[in-house]
Design an enzyme around this catalytic site. Structure first.
Site, PDB file in Angstrom:
ATOM      1  N   HIS A  16       0.840  -1.197   0.000  1.00 11.77           N
ATOM      2  CA  HIS A  16       0.000   0.000   0.000  1.00 11.77           C
ATOM      3  C   HIS A  16       0.874   1.246   0.000  1.00 11.77           C
ATOM      4  O   HIS A  16       2.102   1.182   0.039  1.00 11.77           O
ATOM      5  CB  HIS A  16      -1.002   0.010   1.182  1.00 11.77           C
ATOM      6  CG  HIS A  16      -0.404   0.371   2.508  1.00 11.77           C
ATOM      7  ND1 HIS A  16      -1.165   0.813   3.570  1.00 11.77           N
ATOM      8  CD2 HIS A  16       0.879   0.375   2.951  1.00 11.77           C
ATOM      9  CE1 HIS A  16      -0.387   1.053   4.612  1.00 11.77           C
ATOM     10  NE2 HIS A  16       0.833   0.793   4.266  1.00 11.77           N
ATOM     11  N   CYS A  35       5.290   5.117   5.079  1.00 14.47           N
ATOM     12  CA  CYS A  35       4.107   4.621   4.360  1.00 14.47           C
ATOM     13  C   CYS A  35       3.752   5.521   3.177  1.00 14.47           C
ATOM     14  O   CYS A  35       2.906   5.164   2.358  1.00 14.47           O
ATOM     15  CB  CYS A  35       2.920   4.449   5.303  1.00 14.47           C
ATOM     16  SG  CYS A  35       3.006   2.913   6.253  1.00 14.47           S
ATOM     17  N   HIS A  41       5.178  -0.084  -0.660  1.00 16.69           N
ATOM     18  CA  HIS A  41       5.872  -0.964   0.296  1.00 16.69           C
ATOM     19  C   HIS A  41       4.838  -1.956   0.785  1.00 16.69           C
ATOM     20  O   HIS A  41       3.640  -1.749   0.620  1.00 16.69           O
ATOM     21  CB  HIS A  41       6.452  -0.160   1.467  1.00 16.69           C
ATOM     22  CG  HIS A  41       5.383   0.458   2.309  1.00 16.69           C
ATOM     23  ND1 HIS A  41       4.717   1.597   1.933  1.00 16.69           N
ATOM     24  CD2 HIS A  41       4.805   0.049   3.462  1.00 16.69           C
ATOM     25  CE1 HIS A  41       3.798   1.882   2.831  1.00 16.69           C
ATOM     26  NE2 HIS A  41       3.810   0.969   3.767  1.00 16.69           N
ATOM     27  N   HIS A  43       3.377  -4.978   3.801  1.00 17.03           N
ATOM     28  CA  HIS A  43       3.324  -5.409   5.196  1.00 17.03           C
ATOM     29  C   HIS A  43       2.860  -6.857   5.225  1.00 17.03           C
ATOM     30  O   HIS A  43       2.087  -7.286   4.377  1.00 17.03           O
ATOM     31  CB  HIS A  43       2.313  -4.588   6.001  1.00 17.03           C
ATOM     32  CG  HIS A  43       2.676  -3.149   6.156  1.00 17.03           C
ATOM     33  ND1 HIS A  43       3.632  -2.718   7.053  1.00 17.03           N
ATOM     34  CD2 HIS A  43       2.224  -2.034   5.535  1.00 17.03           C
ATOM     35  CE1 HIS A  43       3.734  -1.400   6.980  1.00 17.03           C
ATOM     36  NE2 HIS A  43       2.901  -0.951   6.053  1.00 17.03           N
ATOM     37  N   ASP A  81      -4.828 -10.770  -0.201  1.00 15.74           N
ATOM     38  CA  ASP A  81      -3.482 -11.356  -0.157  1.00 15.74           C
ATOM     39  C   ASP A  81      -2.722 -11.148  -1.462  1.00 15.74           C
ATOM     40  O   ASP A  81      -3.262 -11.372  -2.547  1.00 15.74           O
ATOM     41  CB  ASP A  81      -3.586 -12.854   0.145  1.00 15.74           C
ATOM     42  CG  ASP A  81      -2.234 -13.463   0.468  1.00 15.74           C
ATOM     43  OD1 ASP A  81      -1.386 -12.772   1.076  1.00 15.74           O
ATOM     44  OD2 ASP A  81      -2.028 -14.644   0.118  1.00 15.74           O
ATOM     45  N   GLU A 128      -0.393  -4.628  11.668  1.00 16.65           N
ATOM     46  CA  GLU A 128       0.421  -4.227  10.524  1.00 16.65           C
ATOM     47  C   GLU A 128       1.894  -4.537  10.768  1.00 16.65           C
ATOM     48  O   GLU A 128       2.606  -5.005   9.876  1.00 16.65           O
ATOM     49  CB  GLU A 128       0.225  -2.737  10.262  1.00 16.65           C
ATOM     50  CG  GLU A 128       0.911  -2.232   9.009  1.00 16.65           C
ATOM     51  CD  GLU A 128       0.784  -0.722   8.857  1.00 16.65           C
ATOM     52  OE1 GLU A 128       0.073  -0.285   7.947  1.00 16.65           O
ATOM     53  OE2 GLU A 128       1.398   0.007   9.641  1.00 16.65           O
TER      54      GLU A 128
HETATM   55 NI    NI Z   1       2.576   1.025   5.465  1.00 14.68          NI
END
Ligand code: NI
Length: 143
Positions: A16, A35, A41, A43, A81, A128
């Site tokens: 995200h 972020c 990137h 998670h 996913d 997260e």
């Molecule tokens: Ni993030």
């Protein structure tokens, strides 16, 4: 009889970016930190779905955890996913893909199907990173 709470844990990973197009790059970095990275990137998310109820007289179960697991896998994990939350998930297209908002969206996806399967959704916990997680207990939201 007082309710008892059962929880199924599932994991997914997703990319995200938290970024507001009408803010400067500097302000985005200030507010969203890493972020806001423009090249995305990811998670490794851990999701806990909690259902409340009372144990059924025949089974002793609030709800069969196999059924709950299948609902979470089919409706949530399948949708999120290995996805880019900003681009690949229609329900998140116009929403900032923060962990808070993803947790609310997961609640919205699961509330009715869990009810149809005889349970009552009580909590969505979405982690997260090992230091950051959010919890949502339902209620009215703008989306
Ligand atoms: Ni993030």
């Amino acid at each position: 009889m007082k309710p008892i709470y059962i929880t199924r844990r599932e994991t997914f990973n997703a990319a995200h970016k938290l970024y507001k197009a009408d803010w400067s790059e500097q302000k985005n970095e200030e507010i969203f930190g890493k972020c806001a990275n423009k090249n995305w990137h990811g998670h490794n998310f851990t999701l806990w779905v909690t259902v409340k109820g009372t144990p059924h007289a025949d089974t002793g179960f609030v709800m069969n955890l196999k059924t709950l697991s299948k609902l979470v896998k089919d409706l949530v994990i399948e949708a999120l996913d290995h996805k880019n939350l900003n681009l690949d998930v229609p329900i998140l297209n116009d929403i900032m893909a923060s962990t808070e908002n993803v947790a609310i969206v997961i609640w919205n996806i699961l509330e009715e199907p869990v009810k149809e399967a005889g349970g009552e959704l009580a909590k969505i916990k979405l982690e997260e990173t090992e230091n950051n997680y959010v919890e949502y207990y339902g209620g009215k939201q703008p989306f």
